[in-house]
Structure formats: structure tokens, C-alpha cells
Design an enzyme around this catalytic site. Sequence first.
Site, PDB file in Angstrom:
ATOM      1  CG  MET A   1      -5.375  -5.002  -2.363  1.00  0.00           C
ATOM      2  SD  MET A   1      -4.340  -6.162  -1.466  1.00  0.00           S
ATOM      3  CE  MET A   1      -5.466  -7.558  -1.314  1.00  0.00           C
TER       4      MET A   1
ATOM      5  NE  ARG B   1     -18.237  -6.345 -22.546  1.00  0.00           N
ATOM      6  CZ  ARG B   1     -18.011  -7.647 -22.633  1.00  0.00           C
ATOM      7  NH1 ARG B   1     -16.801  -8.130 -22.408  1.00  0.00           N
ATOM      8  NH2 ARG B   1     -18.982  -8.467 -22.948  1.00  0.00           N
TER       9      ARG B   1
ATOM     10  CD  GLU C   1      -8.258  -2.631  -0.281  1.00  0.00           C
ATOM     11  OE1 GLU C   1      -8.825  -3.733  -0.355  1.00  0.00           O
ATOM     12  OE2 GLU C   1      -7.185  -2.465   0.334  1.00  0.00           O
TER      13      GLU C   1
ATOM     14  CG  ASP D   1      -2.070  -0.958   1.108  1.00  0.00           C
ATOM     15  OD1 ASP D   1      -2.149  -1.664   0.093  1.00  0.00           O
ATOM     16  OD2 ASP D   1      -2.890  -1.039   2.047  1.00  0.00           O
TER      17      ASP D   1
END
Length: 370
Positions: free
Chosen positions: A189, A182, A242, A147
Site C-alpha cells: 500500500m 524467479r 500501489e 501510509d
Amino acid sequence: MPRPPRLRLRKIGILTGGGDCPGLNAAIRAATLAAIGRGWSVQGIPDGFGGLLDGVRLRPLGAGQVRGIAHLGGTILGTTNRLNPLQVPVRRGGGTILEDRGDRVVERARRLGLDAVVAIGGDGTLRIAEALGRRGLRVVGLPKTIDNDLSGTVVTFGFDTAVSTATDALDKLHPTAESHRRVMVVEVMGRHAGWIALHSGIAGGADAILIPEIPFRVEAVARKVLERERRGRGFSIIVAAEGARAVGGGERTRGPAEAGREVRLGGIGDWLASELARETGKEARSLTLGHLQRGGSPTTFDRLLATRLGAAAIRYLEAGRTSVMVGLQPPDVVAVPLREAVARMKAVPAGSDVIQSGRDMGIAFGDEAA
Ligand code: F6P
């Protein structure tokens, strides 16, 4: 400041705590080799600080145990983000209370003859290290986490590998998104900090990047998708951390929090894909990269950083520095007090040139006015 006296060390322990990340084995190897090179003996502590609780056996580490592991993901010592010895859930009177067993950990380390502990971890593990340091444990921390949200170091090891994995995923998603015209939402994360989303999104050519530091509006992201459509770009790729959240909303979570643990995040990708499909009328899909980002062989950068920090931890210990975290402040590896390292999370700064550069590339961050 007066120099601390050099320590006479004979035996140290090494542990890895929290979520695993690429580079842990390289750090274990470096600290072990640097320590045995000084004539110290090294014990591997299994599964983080919980491995210092009674009944857990330590494993001697020598050159043979750390040979050929620098390129391997995971950790040969095992790890957990479930057991915090300062907050052990104990059933009491029909409920659960959190018991502090920190003193027992310090006492067991002393009984085992460990003169110091090298703790390799993220904010949770380093917080425990800091608290145990105040109770008398000699400890040096190493910053690991995909992170990249730890202060005191410009980068944590594990981050570079995770960003490469996420960028690679974006490269692979581009052709399928374009072929089907699309919207693809990729959830990466990053609980409280959007470093992985930001760096992989820019390197991988995302059209919108959503990070916890910048609350977003679905309409702003939808506008970006439709504006691309008008320019003949029928597909869009959105990267969402997230922990990203809509203005006025909260983080998306998976299930309730367990006692003494952080709640599991996740679900922003699925939610956003259906919101964007509704807002734009386009087909949308989502993909959660999840623990793939924690796997794989560490990049050269992560191996080198983990090795530098692992070896430096031993040099600082020898020089008598404890309750510090070794960190990278280029071009140097420095020691910062653990207290400072855990005092605040390293979020992406609002004025970051990386964000500015993203905006200059036309990437939306979801906070754009209509
Ligand atoms: O702290 C690293 C991290 O990868 C976070 O980004 C994520 O929320 C968390 O670990 C997931 O941990 P786990 O699923 O292993 O409990």
C-alpha cells in the site's frame, strides 16, 4: 502567543475515521483513560464523523469498555472511508450531488452535550475535522495511517506494524524466489507516498523499490534483474507501492471512482510482473499484500505511539488547545494546527538518506540511466 484559557470539559466524544490501522484501539484506550481520569465522561462515536449525523447512537466508553484492547488490531468504534459528512452523495434529478451536512454534525455534537471531539484519522478525517473546527466544533486530531503520509508528525501510528508485515512477507518470499530463480513483484500500500515500500524494501533486502515519488522505467528495473542474473543471482525481488507509476504514465486503478471517494488503486504488481517477464525472458510472479498490511496486533512502537498521542490529545484539550493535531517530533509529542497538518502530504523527500542508503546498497529505484 498568549496561552488559551483552560477548558472546563465534562463530556467528550472519540471517533476513528478512514481506513483502519493497527494502534487505533490503543489510542482509543489512552484517550478514554486520560479523560475519565480527569472526571470527564466519554462517548464513542461509531464509524467516523458520519456517526455524528442524526439517528446514529453513541456508546458510552468507560474503563471496562477499553480494558485489554491495546494489543488488538482494528477499531472497537468501527470506521469507514465512505462517508464524508461534508460531501454526502444524494440522488437528485436523475444524478448525484454532494451535500454538505457539516453544520448538522456540529449542531448534533452540541445537542449531545459533547464539549469536544477526539478525531483519530488520516488525511481525509483530519481534513473534515479541520473544516468542522472552523465551524465551531472543538476538536483534536490524532494521526493514524499505515501510509505515513501526514505532515506534522515524523511518523503516524500503524506504519511500523504495516512495515513489519511487509518485511516479513519479503523474508518469506526470498527462498521461493531463489529456489525457482524467479522475479517476484510485491505490491504494497501507499497511495501517494512510498514509505511502506521504501522501508520494507530496504529492511527486507529488495533489489528494486518503486515509489510514487520516483517515476520509473521498466527497462531500468529489467536491467537490474539481468545484471543480477549475470552475477549468478537468478532471482530478484521488486517492491512496488500501489501508487508507483512509470515515467509518463499514471497510477493503476481498480474500477472508476465513486462519487465523493478516492479511486481505488491497484494492479501495478501484476502489470509490472508481465512487463518484466517480457523484457527479461524470466518467469515472474506478483503478490499484492493488500489489507493484510492493515491487520494484526500493533507493534510495540505503534502501541506506545498511539498511547502517547491519545493521552496527549486529552492534555492539550484540557489546556484549551483545539483545532490541533498531536504529532511526534522526537523526543516530544507536540500540537500542530490542523490547518498545517492537512495542508500538504508528507511524501518521501527526494534527498532522503533512506533512499541514498538504498542506492548505496545497490537497490534500483527505476530511475537509473542505462
Ligand atoms: O490510506 C490507507 C490505505 O491503506 C491506502 O494505502 C489504500 O489505497 C487504501 O487505504 C485502501 O482503502 P480501502 O480498500 O479500505 O478502501
